[in-house]
Design an enzyme around this catalytic site. Structure first.
Site, short mmCIF file in Angstrom:
data_model
loop_
_atom_site.label_atom_id
_atom_site.label_comp_id
_atom_site.label_asym_id
_atom_site.label_seq_id
_atom_site.Cartn_x
_atom_site.Cartn_y
_atom_site.Cartn_z
N ARG A 79 62.06 1.78 67.05
CA ARG A 79 61.58 0.44 67.37
C ARG A 79 61.23 -0.38 66.14
NH1 ARG A 79 56.82 0.56 71.73
NH2 ARG A 79 57.37 2.40 72.91
N LYS A 91 61.95 12.42 81.20
CA LYS A 91 60.70 11.80 80.76
C LYS A 91 60.15 10.97 81.91
CE LYS A 91 59.52 8.10 77.52
NZ LYS A 91 59.36 7.90 76.08
N THR A 124 63.19 5.86 72.10
CA THR A 124 63.65 4.49 72.38
C THR A 124 65.15 4.36 72.10
OG1 THR A 124 61.51 3.84 71.42
CG2 THR A 124 62.85 2.08 72.31
N GLU A 179 58.59 12.69 68.12
CA GLU A 179 59.55 11.70 68.62
C GLU A 179 59.35 10.43 67.83
OE1 GLU A 179 59.33 10.62 72.83
OE2 GLU A 179 60.21 8.67 72.39
O1 ELE Z 1 59.55 4.10 73.03
C1 ELE Z 1 59.96 4.72 74.02
O2 ELE Z 1 61.03 5.28 74.05
C2 ELE Z 1 59.15 4.77 75.23
O3 ELE Z 1 59.67 5.11 76.22
C3 ELE Z 1 57.76 4.40 75.23
C4 ELE Z 1 56.74 5.41 74.70
O4 ELE Z 1 57.06 6.72 75.00
C5 ELE Z 1 55.44 5.03 75.28
O5 ELE Z 1 55.18 3.71 74.95
C6 ELE Z 1 54.30 5.86 74.84
O6 ELE Z 1 53.19 5.46 75.58
P1 ELE Z 1 51.71 5.54 75.07
O7 ELE Z 1 51.44 6.93 74.65
O8 ELE Z 1 50.89 5.12 76.24
O9 ELE Z 1 51.60 4.57 73.94
#
Ligand code: ELE
Length: 222
Positions: A54, A138, A78, A50
């Site tokens: 960003r 999700k 995102t 994925e």
């Molecule tokens: O960017 C996106 O679409 C999101 O929804 C956020 C990410 O999926 C999370 O930030 C992952 O989280 P961590 O693995 O804790 O870093």
């Protein structure tokens, strides 16, 4: 002409998504590192990714990875606007993931037939997603929204939900998520975090990917 796939077709298709169980979520600083990450993931046995939209080079990296790694299932993450769906789809993304669920995005995904994984954190949001025909959801932010206990409780009565917990998932807590019947895969940035300045990105990612897959498959690496 009705270009919308029937709910049955869509359900079937999404059930086949993310079968490998571990979805690396990547915040790509530049195209070069993106390609090294993709190489490492494939070598470590993970052919799904994925790419979060960003960073400035995320879309370009998505396109290059889709082109150079044809066996990889490339998702755009995102996704916050309809335009981002279209841009990512044009570049080869086949799955689209958002941190939340909005009517605008749902309508766009349904109209265009995109495989969309909306973000949900409550029973009501999951029910809304299911009502709209999105079976793959999700659970975000997974740990902050209550962790494995909360997800197990929420999904117990929602038999159709297939869930990808993301946000705070680690190699250590992965087995707790995996035990939950509704969990199709876990997502997270832990496989690809902290790579700036690392000499051999592909090798480091390969090792992390192999460990993650071993944890998911409940096997011990020797
Ligand atoms: O960017 C996106 O679409 C999101 O929804 C956020 C990410 O999926 C999370 O930030 C992952 O989280 P961590 O693995 O804790 O870093």
């Amino acid at each position: 002409m009705n270009t919308q796939p029937s709910p049955d077709t869509r359900a079937e298709r999404t059930r086949n998504w993310l079968q490998q169980g571990v979805l690396p979520v990547v915040v790509i600083p530049n195209v070069k590192q993106g390609l090294e990450i993709a190489e490492g993931l494939c070598a470590g046995g993970i052919t799904q990714i994925e790419i979060t939209l960003r960073t400035p080079e995320a879309l370009q990296a998505l396109g290059e990875i889709a082109q150079r790694f044809p066996d990889m299932n490339v998702s755009a993450g995102t996704v916050l606007t309809p335009a981002q769906f279209d841009q990512a789809a044009d570049l080869g993304a086949t799955l689209f993931i958002s941190p939340g669920l909005t009517e605008v995005l749902a309508e766009h995904a349904l109209n265009k037939g995109y495989a969309w994984v909306p973000g949900v954190a409550t029973a009501s949001e999951m029910m809304r997603g299911l009502e709209l025909g999105f079976e793959l959801l999700k659970f975000f932010p997974a740990m902050a929204a209550g962790g494995p206990k909360a997800l197990a409780g929420i999904t117990a009565p929602l038999a159709a939900a297939r869930v990808v917990p993301t946000g705070g998932v680690t190699l250590e807590n992965l087995p707790q998520w995996r035990e939950i019947k509704a969990v199709q895969a876990v997502g997270g940035t832990w496989l690809t975090a902290g790579l700036d300045g690392v000499a051999n990105v592909a090798k480091v990612v390969e090792q992390r990917a192999a460990l993650a897959m071993a944890a998911w498959n409940n096997t011990v690496l020797v």
